[in-house]
Design an enzyme around this catalytic site. Structure first.
Site, PDB file in Angstrom:
ATOM      1  N   GLU A  75      27.413  81.051  16.302  1.00  0.00           N
ATOM      2  CA  GLU A  75      28.489  81.695  15.570  1.00  0.00           C
ATOM      3  C   GLU A  75      28.679  81.087  14.182  1.00  0.00           C
ATOM      4  O   GLU A  75      28.932  81.801  13.216  1.00  0.00           O
ATOM      5  CB  GLU A  75      29.792  81.576  16.371  1.00  0.00           C
ATOM      6  CG  GLU A  75      30.793  82.635  15.967  1.00  0.00           C
ATOM      7  CD  GLU A  75      32.198  82.289  16.427  1.00  0.00           C
ATOM      8  OE1 GLU A  75      32.341  81.462  17.336  1.00  0.00           O
ATOM      9  OE2 GLU A  75      33.126  82.860  15.860  1.00  0.00           O
ATOM     10  N   ASP A  76      28.587  79.774  14.109  1.00  0.00           N
ATOM     11  CA  ASP A  76      28.980  79.094  12.873  1.00  0.00           C
ATOM     12  C   ASP A  76      27.825  78.594  12.022  1.00  0.00           C
ATOM     13  O   ASP A  76      28.049  77.988  10.979  1.00  0.00           O
ATOM     14  CB  ASP A  76      29.878  77.889  13.208  1.00  0.00           C
ATOM     15  CG  ASP A  76      31.193  78.341  13.833  1.00  0.00           C
ATOM     16  OD1 ASP A  76      31.508  79.528  13.676  1.00  0.00           O
ATOM     17  OD2 ASP A  76      31.864  77.509  14.450  1.00  0.00           O
TER      18      ASP A  76
END
Ligand code: MN
Length: 700
Positions: A75-76
């Site tokens: 996600e990051d």
């Protein structure tokens, strides 16, 4: 260093887990997050490691630990799930990907959406490990919430209280639930939290002393009476539950809440003839009631009737335990060691996949053997205790008892090879039969039923939960497509649907939506439904709306056609064209007509149930009598007359296939033999005939 702490905890508590594999996931995540910082200013990697430490209490497998360490990577950071799959395999990648999908959902406020959120949370997390990783992730985020910008804190705390804490509670994971609740309490009602915290702290010296005193009183008494006790301990209520209790009782002061702590008596497990025994719990209860005065109406038997989340224990409240220090009544909880483990960890106390820790070919054989044994136990639950003991506590069993269980298993049709494989697996480490899987399934099922009717394995077998681009959770039938989604949002969105995107990528309209996907409908003002949508739409809502649209279209085109036909007729009669409100028909055939009535007449013309010239002549009261002969055919065997528009002087026959009679809707067909055959409009014979040869016909 924090990772070292995790590492040694795994080493100590889970020697079966390959630490090199854990290291590999840690290094991978650390590199991916390199340079990223948390709000607290710490290196980002601290967060997944802390989450993994929390997860460790829930007794995870290797894949779950690895996935937890990498849960924010996809996600990051630029790293994708595909890369994780390449490095760590499909199992780990699917856990990470599930975590990533769940990250997109944000509960905005305390509304009905939270219920849907909970449902989606569970529907998406088909793998219970995802729930546990998510809870661990959230608990660490809540522990560090003070660093998050103020304006975000309340939303996160609210979401956590209504979703995560509720799910932890429902799964019976009290450890996580209590801490989450207190943290939420702190951010949601800071004043009340602080007030209560101080009050409890002021009280706590006294209550700590009393708790210690009461605990040792009970322990000594039980030992005197010859009861074999595993542990007697005190347990303080957490702030949120005191707060709720006070609100419920409308108490002004914490002194009005007497059970600020409870004494917990844990007795060893006991099995007889393979059955779990609970009689020692009741006899211990009797001993306690003999020594201290029980309060009436405070005895609760959660063994005879377990709580819906599976919690089992005996609860009683007695007087006289404080000996002057503490006069309030004291709650005592009595349970066995395994009931206790279940109470603390809930579902996590019996992971369904414990046996997966064995690797390779041996693992496959073992799984097969366990599978056979589990299905046997499902049929004959009475022997579970004995079989479980034989698998898990083989070393402690007498030889004759071992033999007895083995013979029984063979007699009941378990293959000798399976028994051998279990024996071999046992030589490499302790075994756990994940048979409590059944119980865990029952809990999940209870949970599903709590929310809505659930089913066997899948929590919501007929439902999926997807997200609108704004993050609203939309519930749909399984198999639903973007068309269903669009019509659920709004009929206009459905009727102007021109395409769909799922998670940002274009998909065909018959794409089958899956749990947790973000669905975005592309509309265009001049887009309209196609007939084939009826076969794509799976929900009755969408199908009804599509049908509706077509009905409306047909109606409108019939009205348009009728209007044009009538205008042509009026032109022939040198009359002005119809105006917007068809005023000339206001008093049609001697009756007053509303606008809708007038439109209906036009539709009838378009449909061919009445002729335009007839209407025109009626409007202007023209004598039709002598002209009628030219156009109307008398049919001897019928009482009605048929009016044909457009064709003159052709012989008329009534088809034998559908035998039209008034008031059937009829249509004419000019045959190759130059007759006009009259059919019912819905006659099957008409299918596939030459469309140019149809002419409209009505009963006159
Ligand atoms: Mn996280």
């Amino acid at each position: 260093m924090i990772y070292e702490t995790l590492r040694s905890a795994i080493q100590e508590r889970r020697p079966d887990i390959d630490l090199a594999e854990v290291d590999r996931a840690y290094e991978f995540a650390k590199n991916a997050h390199a340079g990223q910082k948390r709000y607290s200013g710490e290196e980002y990697i601290v967060h997944p490691v802390e989450a993994a430490r929390i997860l460790l209490d829930l007794d995870p497998d290797l894949a779950a630990i690895q996935a937890c360490l990498m849960h924010d990577v996809s996600e990051d950071t630029p790293i994708t799930v595909a890369q994780i799959e390449k490095e760590f395999g499909e199992d780990v990648a699917s856990l990470v990907s599930a975590m990533e999908k769940m990250a997109v959902i944000k509960v905005k406020k305390e509304d009905q959406q939270t219920e849907n959120w909970k449902k989606m949370f569970l529907a998406m997390a088909k793998d219970i490990r995802v729930v546990f990783i998510k809870l661990s992730d959230r608990l660490h985020n809540m522990r560090t919430l003070q660093f998050v910008p103020k304006e975000k804190q309340e939303r996160i705390a609210r979401e956590t209280l209504f979703v995560h804490a509720a799910i932890a509670s429902r799964l019976g994971i009290y450890q996580v639930k209590s801490e989450l609740e207190d943290l939420c309490f702190k951010y949601l009602c800071p004043d009340q939290y602080e007030e209560l915290r101080l009050a409890v702290a002021k009280f706590s010296k006294k209550s700590d002393l009393s708790m210690e005193f009461a605990t040792s009183q009970i322990e000594q008494m039980l030992v005197r009476e010859g009861v074999v006790v595993q542990e007697v301990s005190g347990r303080k209520k957490h702030l949120w539950s005191i707060y709720q209790k006070m609100s419920k009782k409308q108490a002004m002061d914490i002194s009005e809440i007497y059970d600020l702590f409870a004494v917990r008596v844990i007795l060893p497990d006991s099995y007889k003839d393979g059955k779990e025994q609970v009689s020692h719990l009741y006899s211990t209860l009797g001993i306690i009631h003999n020594n201290f005065i029980p309060l009436q109406d405070r005895f609760k038997d959660y063994i005879a009737v377990a709580k819906p989340n599976g919690y089992r224990s005996l609860h009683t409240t007695v007087l006289g335990l404080g000996a002057g220090l503490y006069e309030a009544p004291t709650e005592i909880q009595i349970r066995t060691a395994s009931m206790h483990a279940e109470a603390e960890l809930g579902v996590a106390s019996h992971w369904a996949y414990k046996e997966k820790v064995k690797s390779g070919a041996q693992s496959l054989k073992l799984q097969e053997a366990f599978h056979e044994i589990r299905s046997l136990l499902q049929r004959e639950p009475d022997i579970e205790g004995a079989v479980r003991e034989w698998i898990e506590k083989f070393q402690q069993m007498a030889f004759a008892d071992r033999k007895k269980v083995q013979t029984m298993l063979l007699e009941k049709g378990i293959d000798q090879n399976h028994l051998d494989n279990i024996r071999k697996a046992r030589s490499t480490g302790p075994l756990v039969l994940a048979g409590n899987y059944e119980k865990h399934r029952v809990w999940l099922k209870g949970l599903a039923e709590d929310i809505k009717k659930g089913s066997e394995i899948d929590i919501f077998p007929d439902k999926i939960f997807v997200l609108s681009p704004k993050g609203d959770v939309i519930e749909l039938s399984r198999g639903a497509t973007p068309i269903d989604f669009a019509y659920l949002i709004h009929s206009d969105v459905g009727n102007h649907c021109n395409g769909a995107k799922v998670n940002g990528k274009g998909v065909p309209l018959d794409y089958e939506l899956k749990n947790g996907e973000i669905v975005d409908i592309v509309t265009r003002s001049n887009a309209k439904p196609g007939k084939y949508w009826l076969s794509i739409a799976k929900t009755s809502n969408a199908r009804a709306k599509i049908k509706n649209w077509f009905h409306k279209q047909e109606f409108e085109s019939n009205v348009r056609l009728g209007r044009d036909m009538l205008n042509r007729e009026l032109e022939l009669m040198h009359k002005p064209k119809l105006d917007e409100k068809f005023i000339v028909m206001k008093n049609y055939a001697g009756k007053e007509r509303t606008l809708d009535d007038r439109i209906d007449i036009l539709e009838a013309i378009g449909l061919g149930t009445v002729s335009a010239s007839h209407v025109a002549k009626t409007i202007f009261a023209v004598e039709e009598a002598h002209e009628e002969e030219k156009e109307v055919y008398f049919v001897p065997e019928l009482t009605g007359k048929v009016l044909i528009t457009g064709e003159d002087n052709l012989p008329l026959i009534f088809s034998a296939c559908c035998k039209p009679k008034p008031p059937h809707g009829i249509i004419g067909y000019v045959t190759r033999g130059h007759t006009i055959s009259i059919h019912r409009q819905n006659c099957r014979e008409l299918h596939g005939l030459d469309g140019d040869r149809f002419i409209s016909a009505v009963w006159a």
